[in-house]
Design a protein around this motif. Structure first.
Motif, short mmCIF file in Angstrom:
data_model
loop_
_atom_site.label_atom_id
_atom_site.label_comp_id
_atom_site.label_asym_id
_atom_site.label_seq_id
_atom_site.Cartn_x
_atom_site.Cartn_y
_atom_site.Cartn_z
N ASP A 44 0.93 -1.19 -0.01
CA ASP A 44 0.16 -0.09 0.08
C ASP A 44 0.95 1.23 0.02
O ASP A 44 0.69 2.03 -0.56
N ARG A 45 1.92 1.15 0.89
CA ARG A 45 2.70 2.44 0.63
C ARG A 45 4.22 2.17 1.03
O ARG A 45 4.55 1.07 1.75
N LEU A 46 5.03 2.89 0.45
CA LEU A 46 6.59 2.65 0.42
C LEU A 46 7.37 3.79 0.63
O LEU A 46 6.89 4.71 0.11
N THR A 47 8.14 4.03 1.56
CA THR A 47 8.97 5.21 1.77
C THR A 47 10.33 4.91 1.26
O THR A 47 10.98 4.11 1.40
N LEU A 48 10.93 5.92 0.34
CA LEU A 48 12.23 5.90 -0.19
C LEU A 48 13.06 6.83 0.69
O LEU A 48 12.80 7.99 0.82
N ILE A 49 14.09 6.46 1.40
CA ILE A 49 15.17 7.37 1.86
C ILE A 49 16.19 7.78 0.92
O ILE A 49 16.91 6.84 0.42
N VAL A 50 16.27 9.14 0.82
CA VAL A 50 17.35 9.96 -0.11
C VAL A 50 18.27 10.40 0.69
O VAL A 50 18.18 11.32 1.48
N PRO A 51 19.68 9.80 1.12
CA PRO A 51 20.62 10.44 2.10
C PRO A 51 21.29 11.55 1.23
O PRO A 51 22.51 11.71 1.19
N ALA A 52 20.61 12.36 0.50
CA ALA A 52 21.31 13.57 -0.20
C ALA A 52 20.40 14.79 -0.48
O ALA A 52 19.17 14.41 -0.16
N ALA A 53 20.96 15.63 -0.84
CA ALA A 53 20.00 16.95 -1.28
C ALA A 53 19.37 16.49 -2.67
O ALA A 53 19.64 15.88 -3.37
N VAL A 81 11.68 11.02 1.26
CA VAL A 81 12.30 11.63 2.56
C VAL A 81 13.74 11.74 2.30
O VAL A 81 14.48 10.91 1.92
N ARG A 82 14.16 12.93 2.55
CA ARG A 82 15.75 13.22 2.47
C ARG A 82 16.65 13.60 3.49
O ARG A 82 15.95 14.32 4.51
N TYR A 83 17.44 12.89 3.82
CA TYR A 83 18.69 13.30 4.91
C TYR A 83 19.89 13.66 4.24
O TYR A 83 20.78 12.70 4.42
N PRO A 84 20.02 14.69 4.05
CA PRO A 84 21.37 14.88 3.29
C PRO A 84 22.68 15.08 4.13
O PRO A 84 22.56 15.58 5.13
N GLY A 85 23.80 14.95 3.76
CA GLY A 85 24.97 15.26 4.20
C GLY A 85 25.95 13.89 4.46
O GLY A 85 25.57 12.95 4.49
N ALA A 86 27.38 14.43 4.46
CA ALA A 86 28.44 13.56 4.76
C ALA A 86 28.38 12.45 3.92
O ALA A 86 28.72 11.19 4.00
N GLY A 87 28.22 12.57 2.58
CA GLY A 87 28.23 11.68 1.54
C GLY A 87 27.17 10.57 1.65
O GLY A 87 27.47 9.49 1.22
N GLY A 88 26.20 10.93 2.44
CA GLY A 88 25.03 9.78 2.67
C GLY A 88 25.15 8.98 4.16
O GLY A 88 24.12 8.31 4.44
N LEU A 89 26.42 9.67 4.95
CA LEU A 89 26.40 8.65 6.03
C LEU A 89 25.43 9.24 7.16
O LEU A 89 25.04 8.54 7.98
#
Length: 478
Positions: A44-53, A81-89
């Motif tokens: 029904d729902r899936l969240t994709l985490i993008v560790p970058a801008a 959903v995005r969590y940018p910074g430190a090359g994805g770390l």
């Protein structure tokens, strides 16, 4: 008689034909309509985490996945959903810490994240998540702004041969494939990597912004990030770091231009740690169906990505091999012939040793002097606080007139310093030797508020701290 029989037969034939034609021309709407077959989503729902801008390769991958998963009916709704910074770390750490055991979330990652973890010796790496599939490969390209002083790879070669620091490289995060390509180019040209001016940015969009703002001479990233500005002629593609020319990109390869360097940036998706084998298989099946769909291959063609699909178990083995390979790319060993290491003379080595020893002695002397001063100041503070406590006790036992006189004098000082009522109360408590924590408890406020008010007192009175406050008061009576 025969004629009458023939006429009757012909009449019945016409009636039968008319009846049959009417039956065949009854509108289809007259039949009861069939209920539409409901679309069955795998999730029904899936969240994709993008560790970058936003705007970088991982973000573009997530957007392409969202379009394909929803269009193919594999997932009802996909969120990014995005969590940018430190090359994805940063995003990787958030994913491991907060999404453990969840089977409705996937992390986008790849070679950039692997390289950043190796470079920073990160505590959390790709080994801490669950591999699902490698999806794409993207060959790096070299681009330069139209206003740059560098217009070709030949000019890059000439400038780096004369003075490598004159070429300002801009690419993705430190430790990633973009920096790896620059190091490979430097090695092919016989240039030491310590002389390279490389500026890492969080995503391809930031690389493009730096180039357009004049903060870089040559940019390294994927073609998808540069394409909008190539179409407007704000950026020029100088070369592709692929073994062959790429369809839709009008640029030669580095190999054609005499530099045998290639670099492909791969991207993959990972599930959270702590999920069951059944949950992992379900996510892997959804991603596999997406990767083999027509919609996904249309996205690959549009972004100039290569299909690099690799399922979870082979992907895990691939990452293990990449860990070993990439350590040498980012921090290449200095073997004989790679770099000319200058050997200093005996006298220069001895001079360097003497200078180093003198510098260490000077640092040791400064550290000892600072430590001694700190100890002296702490001792003075303790002595002043003890004297303040003793004076307070004497004032409490003294006649009312003497205590009133002292209080009047101190209140005059407080008025001269323009302290508020709250600040005056706190100053009195500090003169009596109460720690800030106890003052906060007495006043019913937080220790942070009391600390801020104490700083205001010192600022208004022109004092450096509590010891100076106590000393100022003691000077009036001793």
């Amino acid at each position: 008689m025969m004629r009458r029989f023939t006429a009757v037969t012909a009449c019945w034939r016409r009636v039968f034909a008319l009846t049959l034609s009417v039956a065949l021309t009854v509108p289809a709407a007259a039949a009861p309509p069939k209920a539409p077959t409901p679309i069955r989503y795998h999730m029904d729902r899936l969240t994709l985490i993008v560790p970058a801008a936003a705007g970088g390769g991982w973000d573009l991958t997530a957007k392409a996945m969202k379009v394909t998963l929803e269009r193919e009916g594999l997932v009802g709704q996909v969120a990014i959903v995005r969590y940018p910074g430190a090359g994805g770390l940063i995003g990787l750490s958030q994913f491991v810490a907060h999404d453990r055991g969840r089977d409705d979330v996937l992390l986008i990652g790849g070679l950039v994240m692997l390289g950043s973890a190796l470079r920073d010796e990160a505590a959390v790496t790709m080994r801490d998540v669950t591999p699902i599939a490698r999806l794409t490969g993207e060959w790096d390209v070299l681009a330069a702004p139209a206003t740059s002083t560098v217009h070709s790879v030949a000019e890059i070669r000439a400038a780096m041969t004369r003075d490598p620091a004159k070429v300002r490289w801009v690419g993705g995060a430190l430790g990633g494939p973009d920096q790896g390509l620059v190091y490979s180019i430097a090695q092919r040209l016989g240039v030491g990597i310590d002389d390279i001016e490389y500026y890492g940015r969080a995503g391809g969009r930031r690389v493009t912004e730096a180039l357009l703002d004049g903060r870089g001479d040559v940019g390294v990233s994927g073609y998808a990030e540069f394409q909008p500005y190539v179409d407007t002629h704000a950026l020029n593609i100088l070369a592709v770091a692929a073994p062959h020319r790429l369809s839709g990109i009008d640029a030669p390869t580095l190999r054609e231009l005499g530099i045998d360097a290639t670099m492909m940036n791969w991207r993959a998706v990972f599930a959270a740690p702590g999920i069951s084998a059944a949950q992992q298989d379900r996510l892997a099946d959804i991603v596999a169906a997406m990767a083999h769909s027509t919609s996904w291959h249309a996205e690959l063609a549009r972004e100039h990505w290569s299909d690099a699909y690799l399922e979870n178990m082979p992907l895990s083995q691939f990452i293990d091999r990449e860990q070993s390979r990439w350590a040498d790319v980012i921090n290449p060993p200095r073997r004989g012939g790679d770099f000319a290491v200058e050997q200093g003379s005996w006298w220069s080595m001895r001079t360097d040793a003497i200078i180093g020893a003198v510098a260490l002695l000077a640092l040791a002397f400064v550290a000892a002097w600072l430590a001694l001063g700190l100890r002296r100041r702490r001792r003075m503070t303790r002595e002043l606080e003890m004297r303040c406590r003793a004076l307070a006790d004497e004032l409490d036992r003294a006649p009312t007139s003497a205590g009133a006189l002292v209080k009047t004098v101190i209140d005059d000082d407080f008025q001269e310093w323009r302290l508020s009522d709250a600040e005056s109360d706190i100053a009195w408590f500090m003169l009596r030797g109460l720690p800030l924590r106890e003052i906060a408890g007495v006043r019913g406020t937080s220790e942070r508020t009391v600390r801020q008010q104490a700083q205001a007192i010192y600022r208004k009175a022109g004092l450096d701290g509590r010891s100076d406050l106590a000393g100022r008061v003691l000077e009036r009576f001793i």
